[in-house]
Design a protein around this motif. Sequence first.
Motif, short mmCIF file in Angstrom:
data_model
loop_
_atom_site.label_atom_id
_atom_site.label_comp_id
_atom_site.label_asym_id
_atom_site.label_seq_id
_atom_site.Cartn_x
_atom_site.Cartn_y
_atom_site.Cartn_z
N LYS A 27 0.84 -1.19 0.00
CA LYS A 27 0.00 0.00 0.00
C LYS A 27 0.88 1.25 0.00
O LYS A 27 1.80 1.36 0.81
N GLY A 28 0.59 2.16 -0.94
CA GLY A 28 1.37 3.38 -1.06
C GLY A 28 2.41 3.34 -2.16
O GLY A 28 2.91 4.39 -2.58
N ASP A 29 2.76 2.10 -2.65
CA ASP A 29 3.64 2.02 -3.81
C ASP A 29 2.96 2.69 -5.01
O ASP A 29 1.74 2.71 -5.12
N VAL A 30 3.76 3.19 -5.94
CA VAL A 30 3.23 3.82 -7.15
C VAL A 30 3.66 2.96 -8.34
O VAL A 30 4.86 2.72 -8.54
N ILE A 31 2.67 2.49 -9.13
CA ILE A 31 3.00 1.61 -10.25
C ILE A 31 2.47 2.19 -11.56
O ILE A 31 1.46 2.90 -11.58
N THR A 32 3.19 1.89 -12.62
CA THR A 32 2.75 2.19 -13.98
C THR A 32 2.69 0.88 -14.75
O THR A 32 3.63 0.08 -14.69
N ILE A 33 1.58 0.64 -15.44
CA ILE A 33 1.38 -0.60 -16.18
C ILE A 33 1.05 -0.28 -17.63
O ILE A 33 0.24 0.62 -17.90
N ILE A 34 1.67 -0.98 -18.55
CA ILE A 34 1.38 -0.85 -19.98
C ILE A 34 0.99 -2.23 -20.51
O ILE A 34 1.71 -3.21 -20.29
N ALA A 35 -0.16 -2.30 -21.18
CA ALA A 35 -0.65 -3.57 -21.71
C ALA A 35 -0.91 -3.45 -23.20
O ALA A 35 -1.35 -2.40 -23.68
N SER A 36 -0.66 -4.53 -23.94
CA SER A 36 -0.89 -4.55 -25.38
C SER A 36 -1.20 -5.98 -25.81
O SER A 36 -1.13 -6.91 -25.01
N GLY A 37 -1.51 -6.14 -27.09
CA GLY A 37 -1.78 -7.46 -27.62
C GLY A 37 -3.24 -7.66 -27.97
O GLY A 37 -4.07 -6.74 -27.82
N TRP A 38 -3.57 -8.88 -28.42
CA TRP A 38 -4.92 -9.19 -28.87
C TRP A 38 -5.32 -10.55 -28.36
O TRP A 38 -4.52 -11.49 -28.32
N VAL A 39 -6.59 -10.69 -27.97
CA VAL A 39 -7.13 -11.99 -27.63
C VAL A 39 -8.47 -12.16 -28.34
O VAL A 39 -9.07 -11.20 -28.81
N GLU A 40 -8.93 -13.40 -28.40
CA GLU A 40 -10.20 -13.71 -29.05
C GLU A 40 -10.97 -14.65 -28.13
O GLU A 40 -10.44 -15.63 -27.63
N ARG A 41 -12.25 -14.33 -27.89
CA ARG A 41 -13.10 -15.14 -27.03
C ARG A 41 -13.95 -16.04 -27.91
O ARG A 41 -14.80 -15.57 -28.65
N GLY A 42 -13.71 -17.34 -27.81
CA GLY A 42 -14.40 -18.27 -28.69
C GLY A 42 -14.01 -18.00 -30.13
O GLY A 42 -12.85 -17.83 -30.47
N SER A 43 -14.98 -17.92 -31.00
CA SER A 43 -14.70 -17.64 -32.42
C SER A 43 -15.13 -16.21 -32.76
O SER A 43 -15.44 -15.91 -33.91
N GLY A 44 -15.15 -15.37 -31.76
CA GLY A 44 -15.56 -13.98 -31.97
C GLY A 44 -14.44 -13.12 -32.50
O GLY A 44 -13.40 -13.60 -32.95
N ARG A 45 -14.66 -11.79 -32.44
CA ARG A 45 -13.67 -10.84 -32.95
C ARG A 45 -12.53 -10.69 -31.97
O ARG A 45 -12.66 -10.93 -30.77
N ALA A 46 -11.37 -10.28 -32.49
CA ALA A 46 -10.21 -10.01 -31.64
C ALA A 46 -10.32 -8.60 -31.05
O ALA A 46 -10.86 -7.69 -31.67
N TYR A 47 -9.81 -8.43 -29.85
CA TYR A 47 -9.85 -7.13 -29.19
C TYR A 47 -8.64 -6.99 -28.28
O TYR A 47 -7.96 -7.95 -27.92
#
Length: 338
Positions: A27-47
């Motif tokens: 508690k009190g730490d300061v974090i920066t997060i960067i996320a990227s990439g693509w996933v697909e749920r079932g046979s749906g569209r990628a996001y």
Amino acid sequence: MSQSDIWSGTVDAKLESGRATGFKVKKGDVITIIASGWVERGSGRAYGPQGDESLVGSYKPAGLVYPDGLVGALLMKIGDDYLTPINNGVFRWTVPTDGELTFLINDLAGDYGNNSGSFNVSVEKKTLTTEPTADVLKYGDKVRFLNGYANWNGGYLSVYDSSKEVGAKYDVVSVLSPEKEGPIDTWLVGSATGKPDGDRVRSGDTIRLLNLYGDGPGYSDKNGGGYLDTNNHANSPELYNVSTAEKANRGVEKTGHKTLDWVVMYGAVGSQIYIGDPISLRNEYNNSQGGYLDTCNHFAGRKTIGYHVYTNRSPNRAGVGTGSWKVLRAITSGPTAR
């Protein structure tokens, strides 16, 4: 002063229990997060890590790990109990509790096996040894909003001319040179839930924005430029027109709707908003389905140029920054001075 630690890795969309990182925070730490990439749920569209935005307002299956988040969004767990959406990442977020970081996809329990793809995640932690000096956004602050289109050349959120919408006060546009018009681009940040001036604005808060155009010595509902509002349907690809209005005409007490209310969004819910942060603003009309503040199409007025302002179903329409707004300090010190 601060000490820095770094973690990076991938989060497989099939992992129902998530990707345990071994990366511990306090508690009190300061974090920066960067996320990227693509996933697909079932046979749906990628996001991407923000989740499947095409399903906003139309699909909210029961049993999601995080019920209030989008399907497929990147989530972060701290320890065993704290869970929050991370989406594309957070910047200078103050950790609220102790524990190990685990990342996972927002999906239905028992329904992860047909997912594919992964997100790339990097985390930087700074353990502060002195108080931070960053400029935080507070209720009662006077600010400007710079649109992110074309690498932050989308103009400043401003009022311009009287609106023709019923109950409205002024049209709202983004203008490239607002200083020529007086404080048309200056907004007073207020709480829609009763938080007092001086409190810090946090991601997920519901705010109201009062434009400070006008001649009165004390900015109020009647002598300012009105509150940022949605009013009437817009043409495709946009959702609603945006204008300003007085509470007496468009407030929830008058209409029963929340068109004057906007949820400020940047990073994890509860994280502080800093001056310079690129936020999204979601209108609360129709059970939070009023759309995200967005610029679209050129605007050419008598004295200035810029872009029209509407709301859109997505906070990232076309992926070109039209739904991002950088919070900046206002440069006004009085009713008409700049």
